[in-house]
Write a protein that holds these residues in place. Structure first.
Motif, PDB file in Angstrom:
ATOM      1  N   ARG A   1       0.874  -1.180   0.249  1.00 11.80           N
ATOM      2  CA  ARG A   1       0.001  -0.058  -0.106  1.00 11.80           C
ATOM      3  C   ARG A   1       0.864   1.129  -0.078  1.00 11.80           C
ATOM      4  O   ARG A   1       1.687   1.385   0.906  1.00 11.80           O
ATOM      5  N   LEU A   2       0.748   2.032  -0.950  1.00 15.16           N
ATOM      6  CA  LEU A   2       1.299   3.509  -1.035  1.00 15.16           C
ATOM      7  C   LEU A   2       0.474   4.528  -0.546  1.00 15.16           C
ATOM      8  O   LEU A   2      -0.850   4.462  -0.787  1.00 15.16           O
ATOM      9  N   GLN A   3       0.849   5.226   0.425  1.00 10.27           N
ATOM     10  CA  GLN A   3      -0.252   6.125   0.955  1.00 10.27           C
ATOM     11  C   GLN A   3       0.152   7.546   0.706  1.00 10.27           C
ATOM     12  O   GLN A   3       1.280   7.928   0.934  1.00 10.27           O
ATOM     13  N   PHE A   4      -0.643   8.448   0.166  1.00 11.25           N
ATOM     14  CA  PHE A   4      -0.201   9.659  -0.557  1.00 11.25           C
ATOM     15  C   PHE A   4      -0.719  10.954   0.252  1.00 11.25           C
ATOM     16  O   PHE A   4      -2.155  10.663   0.619  1.00 11.25           O
ATOM     17  N   SER A   5      -0.264  11.855   0.935  1.00  7.62           N
ATOM     18  CA  SER A   5      -0.744  12.928   1.599  1.00  7.62           C
ATOM     19  C   SER A   5       0.133  14.067   1.034  1.00  7.62           C
ATOM     20  O   SER A   5       0.979  14.255   0.675  1.00  7.62           O
ATOM     21  N   GLY A   6      -0.758  15.468   1.123  1.00  9.73           N
ATOM     22  CA  GLY A   6      -0.333  16.422   0.537  1.00  9.73           C
ATOM     23  C   GLY A   6      -0.689  17.004  -0.677  1.00  9.73           C
ATOM     24  O   GLY A   6      -0.904  15.833  -1.496  1.00  9.73           O
ATOM     25  N   ASN A   7      -0.817  18.125  -0.974  1.00 13.34           N
ATOM     26  CA  ASN A   7      -0.957  18.456  -2.438  1.00 13.34           C
ATOM     27  C   ASN A   7       0.454  18.928  -3.280  1.00 13.34           C
ATOM     28  O   ASN A   7       1.411  19.328  -2.538  1.00 13.34           O
ATOM     29  N   ALA A   8       0.506  18.667  -4.379  1.00 14.49           N
ATOM     30  CA  ALA A   8       1.685  19.037  -5.154  1.00 14.49           C
ATOM     31  C   ALA A   8       1.755  20.462  -5.281  1.00 14.49           C
ATOM     32  O   ALA A   8       0.923  21.050  -5.962  1.00 14.49           O
ATOM     33  N   GLU A   9       2.959  21.013  -4.815  1.00 13.09           N
ATOM     34  CA  GLU A   9       3.362  22.346  -4.771  1.00 13.09           C
ATOM     35  C   GLU A   9       4.264  22.884  -5.698  1.00 13.09           C
ATOM     36  O   GLU A   9       4.781  23.894  -5.907  1.00 13.09           O
ATOM     37  N   SER A  10       4.785  21.667  -6.572  1.00 11.35           N
ATOM     38  CA  SER A  10       5.485  22.053  -7.595  1.00 11.35           C
ATOM     39  C   SER A  10       5.292  20.873  -8.800  1.00 11.35           C
ATOM     40  O   SER A  10       4.808  19.832  -8.362  1.00 11.35           O
ATOM     41  N   ASP A  11       5.777  20.967  -9.912  1.00 11.10           N
ATOM     42  CA  ASP A  11       5.763  19.810 -10.914  1.00 11.10           C
ATOM     43  C   ASP A  11       7.000  19.096 -10.558  1.00 11.10           C
ATOM     44  O   ASP A  11       7.941  19.549  -9.709  1.00 11.10           O
ATOM     45  N   GLY A  12       6.811  17.827 -10.715  1.00 12.17           N
ATOM     46  CA  GLY A  12       8.080  16.741 -10.561  1.00 12.17           C
ATOM     47  C   GLY A  12       7.693  15.417 -10.817  1.00 12.17           C
ATOM     48  O   GLY A  12       6.840  15.222 -11.784  1.00 12.17           O
ATOM     49  N   GLN A  13       8.589  14.500 -10.339  1.00 13.79           N
ATOM     50  CA  GLN A  13       8.149  13.014 -10.853  1.00 13.79           C
ATOM     51  C   GLN A  13       8.341  12.189  -9.445  1.00 13.79           C
ATOM     52  O   GLN A  13       9.203  12.553  -8.679  1.00 13.79           O
ATOM     53  N   ILE A  14       7.613  11.197  -9.679  1.00 12.25           N
ATOM     54  CA  ILE A  14       7.682  10.050  -8.657  1.00 12.25           C
ATOM     55  C   ILE A  14       8.117   8.751  -9.396  1.00 12.25           C
ATOM     56  O   ILE A  14       7.769   8.413 -10.121  1.00 12.25           O
ATOM     57  N   VAL A  15       9.476   8.146  -8.779  1.00 14.44           N
ATOM     58  CA  VAL A  15       9.989   7.062  -9.384  1.00 14.44           C
ATOM     59  C   VAL A  15       9.762   5.904  -8.229  1.00 14.44           C
ATOM     60  O   VAL A  15      10.330   5.977  -7.427  1.00 14.44           O
ATOM     61  N   LEU A  16       9.070   4.787  -8.733  1.00 11.08           N
ATOM     62  CA  LEU A  16       8.976   3.590  -8.127  1.00 11.08           C
ATOM     63  C   LEU A  16       9.705   2.522  -8.591  1.00 11.08           C
ATOM     64  O   LEU A  16       9.847   2.485  -9.938  1.00 11.08           O
ATOM     65  N   GLN A  17      10.178   1.646  -7.698  1.00  5.40           N
ATOM     66  CA  GLN A  17      10.724   0.433  -8.199  1.00  5.40           C
ATOM     67  C   GLN A  17      10.195  -0.815  -7.671  1.00  5.40           C
ATOM     68  O   GLN A  17       9.987  -0.704  -6.451  1.00  5.40           O
ATOM     69  N   LEU A  18       9.824  -1.778  -8.483  1.00  8.99           N
ATOM     70  CA  LEU A  18       9.114  -3.044  -7.997  1.00  8.99           C
ATOM     71  C   LEU A  18      10.185  -4.081  -8.095  1.00  8.99           C
ATOM     72  O   LEU A  18      10.444  -4.454  -9.410  1.00  8.99           O
TER      73      LEU A  18
END
Length: 123
Positions: free
Chosen positions: A27-44
């Motif tokens: 389970r990935l739990q996200f909180s907060g609002n994006a205050e900038s452009d960016g990226q999320i990189v995940l590895q499985l």
């Protein structure tokens, strides 16, 4: 040189994650609002076989529920053949292995989106 360092960092992240243990769902739990452009990189990284990396572009102004949907959609597109990915409770993303796949570890390799926090829990 940058590619070599990046590869070493990914390998180190995977090694540290394996120390925490492999599971059949995360389970990935996200909180907060994006205050900038960016990226999320995940590895499985499955217990056997090559790890897979998913990169998610996040735009400034996205809320936690929208970030979760963006991550879900990117994971489905980039690693969905081996994993079932869904949004739960609006701001959580569940990742489950398909039958016949190995247990795995999820590692947050990068989160350059200001204001967005990500928690990971084995289910």
């Amino acid at each position: 040189m940058h590619k070599l360092l990046s590869g070493l960092c990914l390998g180190l992240a995977a090694s540290l994650a394996f120390a925490a243990g492999v599971e059949n769902k995360w389970r990935l739990q996200f909180s907060g609002n994006a205050e900038s452009d960016g990226q999320i990189v995940l590895q499985l990284a499955p217990s056997e076989g090559d790890p897979m990396t998913a990169t998610v572009a996040i735009h400034k102004g996205r809320g936690e529920n929208s970030v979760a949907r963006d991550v879900r959609d990117a994971l489905r597109e980039q690693v969905g053949k081996r994993y079932h990915v869904e949004v739960d409770d609006g701001e959580d993303v569940l990742i489950k292995k398909h039958r016949g796949e190995h247990d795995f570890v999820v590692t947050i390799v990068e989160n350059s989106v200001e204001g967005v926090r990500i928690g990971t829990n084995a289910e």
